[in-house]
Design an enzyme around this catalytic site. Sequence first.
Site, PDB file in Angstrom:
ATOM      1  N   ASN A  36       0.834  -1.221   0.000  1.00  9.91           N
ATOM      2  CA  ASN A  36       0.000   0.000   0.000  1.00  9.91           C
ATOM      3  C   ASN A  36       0.865   1.266   0.000  1.00  9.91           C
ATOM      4  O   ASN A  36       0.352   2.374  -0.008  1.00  9.91           O
ATOM      5  CB  ASN A  36      -0.974   0.007   1.185  1.00  9.91           C
ATOM      6  CG  ASN A  36      -0.262   0.073   2.523  1.00  9.91           C
ATOM      7  OD1 ASN A  36       0.967   0.144   2.578  1.00  9.91           O
ATOM      8  ND2 ASN A  36      -1.026   0.046   3.604  1.00  9.91           N
ATOM      9  N   ILE A  56      -4.104  -4.864   2.336  1.00  2.00           N
ATOM     10  CA  ILE A  56      -4.719  -6.148   2.725  1.00  2.00           C
ATOM     11  C   ILE A  56      -5.931  -5.960   3.640  1.00  2.00           C
ATOM     12  O   ILE A  56      -6.691  -6.901   3.842  1.00  2.00           O
ATOM     13  CB  ILE A  56      -3.716  -7.126   3.388  1.00  2.00           C
ATOM     14  CG1 ILE A  56      -2.940  -6.465   4.518  1.00  2.00           C
ATOM     15  CG2 ILE A  56      -2.791  -7.737   2.359  1.00  2.00           C
ATOM     16  CD1 ILE A  56      -2.087  -7.437   5.322  1.00  2.00           C
ATOM     17  N   TYR A 145       2.005  -5.524  19.506  1.00  5.41           N
ATOM     18  CA  TYR A 145       2.688  -5.925  18.278  1.00  5.41           C
ATOM     19  C   TYR A 145       2.982  -7.425  18.311  1.00  5.41           C
ATOM     20  O   TYR A 145       2.591  -8.189  17.418  1.00  5.41           O
ATOM     21  CB  TYR A 145       3.983  -5.114  18.106  1.00  5.41           C
ATOM     22  CG  TYR A 145       4.931  -5.711  17.104  1.00  5.41           C
ATOM     23  CD1 TYR A 145       4.562  -5.829  15.770  1.00  5.41           C
ATOM     24  CD2 TYR A 145       6.194  -6.180  17.483  1.00  5.41           C
ATOM     25  CE1 TYR A 145       5.430  -6.406  14.839  1.00  5.41           C
ATOM     26  CE2 TYR A 145       7.059  -6.749  16.563  1.00  5.41           C
ATOM     27  CZ  TYR A 145       6.669  -6.856  15.247  1.00  5.41           C
ATOM     28  OH  TYR A 145       7.525  -7.438  14.343  1.00  5.41           O
ATOM     29  N   HIS A 191      15.120   2.122  14.682  1.00  6.04           N
ATOM     30  CA  HIS A 191      16.055   1.005  14.854  1.00  6.04           C
ATOM     31  C   HIS A 191      17.482   1.480  15.103  1.00  6.04           C
ATOM     32  O   HIS A 191      17.927   2.482  14.538  1.00  6.04           O
ATOM     33  CB  HIS A 191      16.004   0.083  13.644  1.00  6.04           C
ATOM     34  CG  HIS A 191      14.683  -0.597  13.519  1.00  6.04           C
ATOM     35  ND1 HIS A 191      13.795  -0.328  12.527  1.00  6.04           N
ATOM     36  CD2 HIS A 191      14.085  -1.507  14.322  1.00  6.04           C
ATOM     37  CE1 HIS A 191      12.703  -1.050  12.710  1.00  6.04           C
ATOM     38  NE2 HIS A 191      12.860  -1.773  13.790  1.00  6.04           N
ATOM     39  N   SER A 283      10.514   1.673  27.281  1.00  9.97           N
ATOM     40  CA  SER A 283       9.528   0.738  27.820  1.00  9.97           C
ATOM     41  C   SER A 283       9.358  -0.476  26.896  1.00  9.97           C
ATOM     42  O   SER A 283       9.316  -0.338  25.671  1.00  9.97           O
ATOM     43  CB  SER A 283       8.220   1.508  28.034  1.00  9.97           C
ATOM     44  OG  SER A 283       7.149   0.826  27.543  1.00  9.97           O
TER      45      SER A 283
HETATM   46  N1  UFG Z   1      18.243   1.432  21.119  1.00  9.83           N
HETATM   47  C1  UFG Z   1      18.930   2.461  21.729  1.00  9.83           C
HETATM   48  N2  UFG Z   1      18.862   3.700  21.155  1.00  9.83           N
HETATM   49  C2  UFG Z   1      18.124   3.960  20.033  1.00  9.83           C
HETATM   50  C3  UFG Z   1      17.418   2.886  19.422  1.00  9.83           C
HETATM   51  C4  UFG Z   1      17.493   1.627  20.000  1.00  9.83           C
HETATM   52  O1  UFG Z   1      19.597   2.281  22.749  1.00  9.83           O
HETATM   53  O2  UFG Z   1      18.071   5.104  19.588  1.00  9.83           O
HETATM   54  C5  UFG Z   1      18.333   0.084  21.715  1.00  9.83           C
HETATM   55  C6  UFG Z   1      16.996  -0.482  22.116  1.00  9.83           C
HETATM   56  O3  UFG Z   1      16.629  -0.038  23.391  1.00  9.83           O
HETATM   57  C7  UFG Z   1      17.267  -1.982  22.021  1.00  9.83           C
HETATM   58  C8  UFG Z   1      18.311  -2.105  20.886  1.00  9.83           C
HETATM   59  O4  UFG Z   1      18.856  -0.788  20.744  1.00  9.83           O
HETATM   60  O5  UFG Z   1      17.857  -2.425  23.204  1.00  9.83           O
HETATM   61  C9  UFG Z   1      17.717  -2.530  19.578  1.00  9.83           C
HETATM   62  O6  UFG Z   1      16.585  -1.709  19.308  1.00  9.83           O
HETATM   63  P1  UFG Z   1      15.811  -1.712  17.926  1.00  9.83           P
HETATM   64  O7  UFG Z   1      14.710  -0.712  18.026  1.00  9.83           O
HETATM   65  O8  UFG Z   1      16.763  -1.589  16.805  1.00  9.83           O
HETATM   66  O9  UFG Z   1      15.215  -3.191  17.849  1.00  9.83           O
HETATM   67  P2  UFG Z   1      14.310  -3.988  18.897  1.00  9.83           P
HETATM   68  O10 UFG Z   1      15.186  -5.042  19.496  1.00  9.83           O
HETATM   69  O11 UFG Z   1      13.594  -3.115  19.826  1.00  9.83           O
HETATM   70  O12 UFG Z   1      13.180  -4.575  17.930  1.00  9.83           O
HETATM   71  C10 UFG Z   1      13.433  -5.452  16.868  1.00  9.83           C
HETATM   72  C11 UFG Z   1      12.370  -5.255  15.813  1.00  9.83           C
HETATM   73  C12 UFG Z   1      11.007  -5.574  16.364  1.00  9.83           C
HETATM   74  C13 UFG Z   1      11.018  -6.945  16.961  1.00  9.83           C
HETATM   75  C14 UFG Z   1      12.143  -7.116  17.923  1.00  9.83           C
HETATM   76  C15 UFG Z   1      12.197  -8.534  18.337  1.00  9.83           C
HETATM   77  O13 UFG Z   1      12.390  -3.926  15.354  1.00  9.83           O
HETATM   78  O14 UFG Z   1      10.075  -5.517  15.318  1.00  9.83           O
HETATM   79  O15 UFG Z   1      13.362  -6.749  17.327  1.00  9.83           O
HETATM   80  O16 UFG Z   1      13.338  -8.793  18.993  1.00  9.83           O
HETATM   81  F1  UFG Z   1       9.874  -7.147  17.640  1.00  9.83           F
END
Ligand code: UFG
Length: 330
Positions: A36, A56, A145, A191, A283
């Site tokens: 989309n 979808i 999610y 990310h 969080s």
């Molecule tokens: N982080 C920071 N600073 C930032 C961004 C992220 O310290 O500016 C940290 C987060 O707190 C986390 C780590 O970096 O500890 C990775 O964070 P991401 O946001 O890159 O990825 P996540 O582990 O939160 O999430 C990813 C996917 C989700 C999925 C998850 C499952 O984006 O969709 O993995 O493990 F659900």
Amino acid sequence: MNQKETVLLVGGAGYIGSVNTAALIERGAHVIVADNFEKGHRAAVHPSAVIEECDIRNAEAIENVFQRHTIDAVMHFGAYSLVGESMQDPDKYFENNLEGGRNLLNAMRKWDVNRIVFSSTAAVYGNPEEVPIQEDTRTEPVNPYGRSKLAFEYLLKSFEEAYGIHYAALRYFNAAGATEMNGEDHHPETHLIPIILQAALGKRDSIAIFGTDYDTPDGSCVRDYIHVSDLAEAHLLALDYIRNESLTCNLGNGQGYSVREVIETARQVTGHPIPTEECPRRSGDPARLTASAERARSRLGWIPKQPELRSIIQSAWQWARANPNGYPKL
Ligand code: UFG
């Protein structure tokens, strides 16, 4: 895989979808991308793919795609994936990730398509008691999610039992890295690696470390980063595997890196100091998430080709430098 196959990629213009689109086309498949374009980018789609602009959540629209094309199999990347947003607006997540997914499965039933590879997530495990995580670890997601993804896994299981649709539910850990053509371009970007690279490009002053008091060796969170091309390879293998039976498996390297280690590696790769700021915990972040990828290895024969964090970051850095403003608008 059978090279003459036509594969429908829902969300094929997104980060992981676009890399899979290219991988399938390189193996000789015919690819239809249904997207989309809310998050996806037209410029990310391989020029040989056929694009169908379609949402979808609209059951008729997705059915029409099946009417227009003879589709052999489906890959589904078209879910919302921001944990924080899902906590604010769970309805949005269940509407798209569950109801939208159900529309897709019903279109498959109607047009007699019986294979689907689904992008699931490590978020289905919530806060695991032990790492590395095995697939039979208790699934207790801690945000809407993860719950919407787990709910769709149950839908897949039920549709297999009743209607014979085979599925692969691939639980990704932290997808990262880039190919020459495709990389990460999210708005907003949340990310870790692309944010770090924005700092290296001078687009941010510093990078926030969310939480420095976790029970980990250096106090920051530990994640299992997996190259997006290795994810694509697992999808190709899964597409073949599910001719015979369904599969649920983790996709990760089994190796954890802390936020501080990722930043340090990015400093070495980019030659930029990347200033950091120590911030409170974000969080919903578990302290450690690392995969046991034994099942993917034994059932699919999947062996990641780029397991090194350094080469994952290097590939993302190459793409970020070549595309400092992300994809062009087409
Ligand atoms: N982080 C920071 N600073 C930032 C961004 C992220 O310290 O500016 C940290 C987060 O707190 C986390 C780590 O970096 O500890 C990775 O964070 P991401 O946001 O890159 O990825 P996540 O582990 O939160 O999430 C990813 C996917 C989700 C999925 C998850 C499952 O984006 O969709 O993995 O493990 F659900």
